[in-house]
Enzyme design. Structure first.
Site, PDB file in Angstrom:
ATOM      1  N   ARG A 153     -24.019 -16.534  15.706  1.00 13.57           N
ATOM      2  CA  ARG A 153     -23.397 -15.343  16.301  1.00 13.57           C
ATOM      3  C   ARG A 153     -21.918 -15.227  15.956  1.00 13.57           C
ATOM      4  NH1 ARG A 153     -22.227 -14.347  21.920  1.00 13.57           N
ATOM      5  NH2 ARG A 153     -20.917 -16.017  22.721  1.00 13.57           N
ATOM      6  N   ASP A 154     -21.220 -16.348  15.749  1.00 12.86           N
ATOM      7  CA  ASP A 154     -19.812 -16.241  15.355  1.00 12.86           C
ATOM      8  C   ASP A 154     -19.711 -15.662  13.941  1.00 12.86           C
ATOM      9  OD1 ASP A 154     -19.211 -17.304  17.792  1.00 12.86           O
ATOM     10  OD2 ASP A 154     -18.106 -19.039  17.062  1.00 12.86           O
ATOM     11  N   PRO A 206     -26.190 -21.833  19.641  1.00 20.00           N
ATOM     12  CA  PRO A 206     -25.556 -20.741  20.369  1.00 20.00           C
ATOM     13  C   PRO A 206     -24.267 -20.230  19.743  1.00 20.00           C
ATOM     14  CG  PRO A 206     -25.143 -22.815  21.487  1.00 20.00           C
ATOM     15  CD  PRO A 206     -26.010 -23.142  20.307  1.00 20.00           C
ATOM     16  N   CYS A 207     -23.726 -20.887  18.708  1.00 19.64           N
ATOM     17  CA  CYS A 207     -22.415 -20.464  18.178  1.00 19.64           C
ATOM     18  C   CYS A 207     -22.439 -20.016  16.722  1.00 19.64           C
ATOM     19  CB  CYS A 207     -21.402 -21.600  18.319  1.00 19.64           C
ATOM     20  SG  CYS A 207     -20.859 -21.834  19.999  1.00 19.64           S
ATOM     21  N   PHE A 208     -22.947 -20.872  15.822  1.00 24.00           N
ATOM     22  CA  PHE A 208     -22.808 -20.575  14.387  1.00 24.00           C
ATOM     23  C   PHE A 208     -23.360 -19.199  14.007  1.00 24.00           C
ATOM     24  CE2 PHE A 208     -22.570 -25.292  12.890  1.00 24.00           C
ATOM     25  CZ  PHE A 208     -21.224 -25.314  13.179  1.00 24.00           C
TER      26      PHE A 208
END
Ligand code: NAD
Length: 454
Positions: A273-274, A269-271
């Site tokens: 999209r960040d 959920p993070c890498f």
């Protein structure tokens, strides 16, 4: 002294955070719009899958209460953490469509409060958001000035699903973007009472903290991709071994050993999209976004490249088994995971695929997909496949008896493609061909260095 906090948004990050604060002695008002999550918290049951959360909820000793009433929660607390979702927009930026109404409700509570309160934005936001729309929403609805009437911090977390509790209690460092020193001091005080280590605290203004959050994750995605590039290179060269290369690289303190595994595409959920958000930010402001974009393109290309490796080991018939659909072990999250994307890539080429994941929720993501069958156990997935791919290194797969992987007595052995080099005990077992990714020979036809150099 601050004694009570609100946590708004009881998702994968917010629910463990609320439990960590409660177990650290804070009185916690846990807020969500989802009645099932509130009911779960009220019964002491984890509303999300996270190892250790059930035990932590049991430790919270009645200090955790659940409500859907933001204003009541804020009024009864000294600090409010906003951990609602900030979905990605088409260009890669983050939407504030849940955060702004949340801040308006917080502001309505602040309007009638006389005690000092600090609002903490933990959700990942685009640089410029805290000092822009978020501050405006709070000031408008509270009728108070930020920095004078209330404090406002941007304080993202660097946690990994599966180890959220450990990461929250033992951060490498804390990142605080603050409206003023009183707000930053109040938040630092909360962490002094929560962290089990003594992390460095990087305190700064909002925009620098917002950029830093994206910069940390984009650096890590670039590092993972770098190791993956080396893995794909080693697969083409006889006797090359990416572990040997990256172990040595990691000894250089300028580089460091973490995130240098050389395996499959990053997901979660993070890498992804960040990384895309940093590229979106750069292109919105007219700066160069090429490096972050290249990482994203390279990462997506891993799926096709590894699907080609799988195909190169497949004979005319027989299914391809994929073990592991979550983006990492010990979570049920499949967002942009390698196993899931590989299954879709192979099935879209009309190849029969059988998948299995220890998380039943993860496996459901591929129910009813053409050419994909969900097996009910790892053994079944292996038994029905000619080629098996270890896509996520869950402990359950490492613990399977070697004999279960083999296919003795057949002219063609079963091929086991180990993306994580986690099953080396299978090497040399009769009835299977063990293929380690990142190792010369994984691509089936390694190139001879001397002949290509001639
Ligand atoms: N999950 C991670 O690993 C992680 C890590 C670092 C940062 N973050 C960031 O933290 C934020 C939350 O992520 P998550 O993974 O926990 O999301 P999630 O989707 O799991 O949870 C979000 C929660 O917010 C609730 N919610 C939405 N609108 C609400 C409202 N108006 N009032 C109250 N509750 C509301 C939802 O019901 C849901 O329970 C995101 O900005 C994310 O980028 C997540």
């Amino acid at each position: 002294m601050l004694s009570s906090v609100s946590v708004i948004g009881l998702g994968k990050l917010g629910a463990p955070m609320a439990a960590c604060f409660a177990a650290s002695g804070f009185s916690v008002h846990a807020v969500d719009v989802n009645p099932q999550k509130l009911e779960a918290i009220s019964r002491g049951v984890p509303p999300v899958h996270e190892p250790g959360l059930a035990e932590l909820l049991a430790e919270s000793g009645g200090r955790l209460s659940a409500t859907n009433d933001i204003e009541a929660a804020v009024s009864a607390s000294d600090a409010t953490f906003v951990v609602v979702a900030t979905p990605s927009e088409p260009d890669g930026g983050f939407s504030l469509r849940y955060a702004i109404p949340t801040c308006e409700s917080i502001g309505r509570a602040l309007r009638t409060m006389s005690a000092y309160h600090v609002v903490v934005i933990t959700s990942t936001v685009m640089p410029g958001s805290t000092g822009g729309q978020i501050k405006s929403a709070l000031e408008r609805s509270s009728g108070k000035l930020c920095g004078a009437g209330f404090g406002l911090c941007y304080n993202p977390e660097f946690i990994a699903l599966g180890t959220v509790i450990r990461d929250f209690y033992h951060p490498d460092f804390l990142l605080i973007g603050e409206s003023d020193s009183r707000a930053g001091d109040a938040l630092s005080e909360i962490y002094k009472r929560t962290c089990k280590n003594t992390p460095a605290i990087a305190r700064m203004n909002w925009i620098n903290a917002e950029i830093t959050k994206l910069a940390v994750n984009t650096y890590i995605t670039t590092k993972i991709s770098y190791a993956n590039m080396l893995a794909r290179l080693c697969e083409k060269l006889p006797e090359a071994d990416v572990n040997v290369v990256t172990d040595a690289l990691g000894l250089d303190t300028r580089i460091g050993a973490k995130y240098l595994k050389g395996a499959v595409s990053y997901g979660g959920p993070c890498f992804p999209r960040d990384n895309r958000a940093l590229a979106a930010l750069a292109s919105r402001v007219g700066a160069s976004s090429g490096l972050a974009e290249a990482t994203d393109i390279f990462n997506r290309a891993q799926i096709k490249s590894l699907a080609d490796v799988v195909r190169s080991h497949r004979s005319e018939s027989g299914a391809i088994g994929i073990l592991g659909l979550t983006y990492k072990p010990d979570t049920d999250v499949v967002e942009e995971s390698f196993g899931l994307l590989l299954a879709l890539e192979l099935s879209s080429a009309n190849l029969p695929v059988i998948v299995y994941d220890p998380s039943a929720d993860a496996a459901r993501a591929l129910n009813n997909c053409k050419n994909i069958r969900v097996a009910s156990s790892a053994q079944e997935c292996i038994a029905e496949s000619r080629v098996v791919v270890l896509a996520t290194p869950w402990q359950e797969f490492r613990d399977l008896r070697a004999a279960l992987w083999a296919r003795p007595g057949y002219s063609e052995p079963r091929v086991v493609i180990d993306c994580w080099r986690a099953l080396s005990h299978l090497d040399g077992i009769e009835g299977l061909r063990y293929v380690k990714l990142g190792f010369g020979g994984a691509a089936k036809k390694p190139v001879s260095v001397s002949s290509s150099a001639d």
